[in-house]
Motif scaffolding. Sequence first.
Motif: not given
Length: 397
Positions: A20-25, A31-38, A44-52, A64-67
């Motif tokens: 999901l995050l490997g694709n460039s926009i 530029q408008a989409k950049l903040s969404v991508k971040q 996803f990084e938070e979910q990885q940390l939770a699983r780890r 919070q980030a995804l919403r």
Amino acid sequence: MRRRALFAGVVAALAATTLLLGNSISGDDAQAKLSVKQLVRTGFEEQQLARRTGEPTHYTRSEQALRQALEQDPNDVRALIGLASLSNTRHHFRDGLALARKAQRLSPSTALIQGVIGDALVEMGRYEAGFRAYERMVALKPSIAGYARIAHAQSLLGEYDAARTLRLALDSAVDAETRAWAYVELGRLDRAELRLGAAAQQFRRALAVSPGHPIALEAFGEAEAARGNLARAIRLQAAAVARRFSPQFAASLGDLYSVAGDKAAAEQAYDRVADQERRLAENGVDTDLDKAMFQLEHGISLRGSLQLARRGYAQRPGVEANEVLSWALVRNGRCEEAIPYSDRALRFPDGHRYFHRAMIERCLGHGTAAQRLFRQALDTDPNFSPIWARFARAQVR
């Protein structure tokens, strides 16, 4: 120790981030989409940390980030998949399915969506549809996450191809954590077939490639307990509990202390279970079934446990919910009512489920059937529970 987590949970986050995050926009709206991508990346990084780590506050931060991402772009496929995966992790499978299907309508060829759909369907008891979703996932794009889900389905069905599928995942792994996960799952397959020495060897391999891996430590500890090495099992389980937030790990450690006769240490571990279940609930996780099962296993608030089991069953009527509800009914003396739920749980039998059915037959006064099922539970897994296996052995002497 009963493992109650999605089989592919550890690798799903890794695969999702890559996909999901490997694709460039590109294009005028980059530029408008950049903040969404971040924001999606953060989710996803938070979910990885939770699983780890198991730490549930990462779930809240991910949501919070995804919403926020969806507030800016309600049709961002990556954010929808992230929220769907998070909903499944929190055991809100109906919500996860709805979000994943919305993402599917927007991006029918994205393989990971099929995995998230399949996860929700399986937990809701819709096994055939869930397994078909896993097959579509691998057909669209073979991946470690896809192999993991196929192996999960094969292991549920008792198919020996599960080990071969897991070796495909192992061969595809490019990092230590994923290789450790694959070794752990291979070990669990050996454990299920009572090949305890082979299982221990797989867990050692996991720890060799990822030292201190808490899931490997916990699985190794359970295998050592099954082999009768109680002191070593306690050391391994205690190390796992120290490294990962997990009520299941803490409960397993408490049971081992109980068997060893260390009541004070057992109570301390059980207190940790209650505290961690509370923190999970505070961070949006539906803990009804897990809490009910823990209480039923340990004779705590049996009437309240039945209410929890009914509520959990209403949300996710899969094999786990059927097992918990049947056990709750037995523990409350409503044994006839437990039969249909036990029947459905035994679609995917194991030692624990045979034991629960034996307890139903015993409650109903069917002594011969109960004896047969107690033996079947012990033949399937002589150490299906540190506490209840001893009870079962006492019934067949």
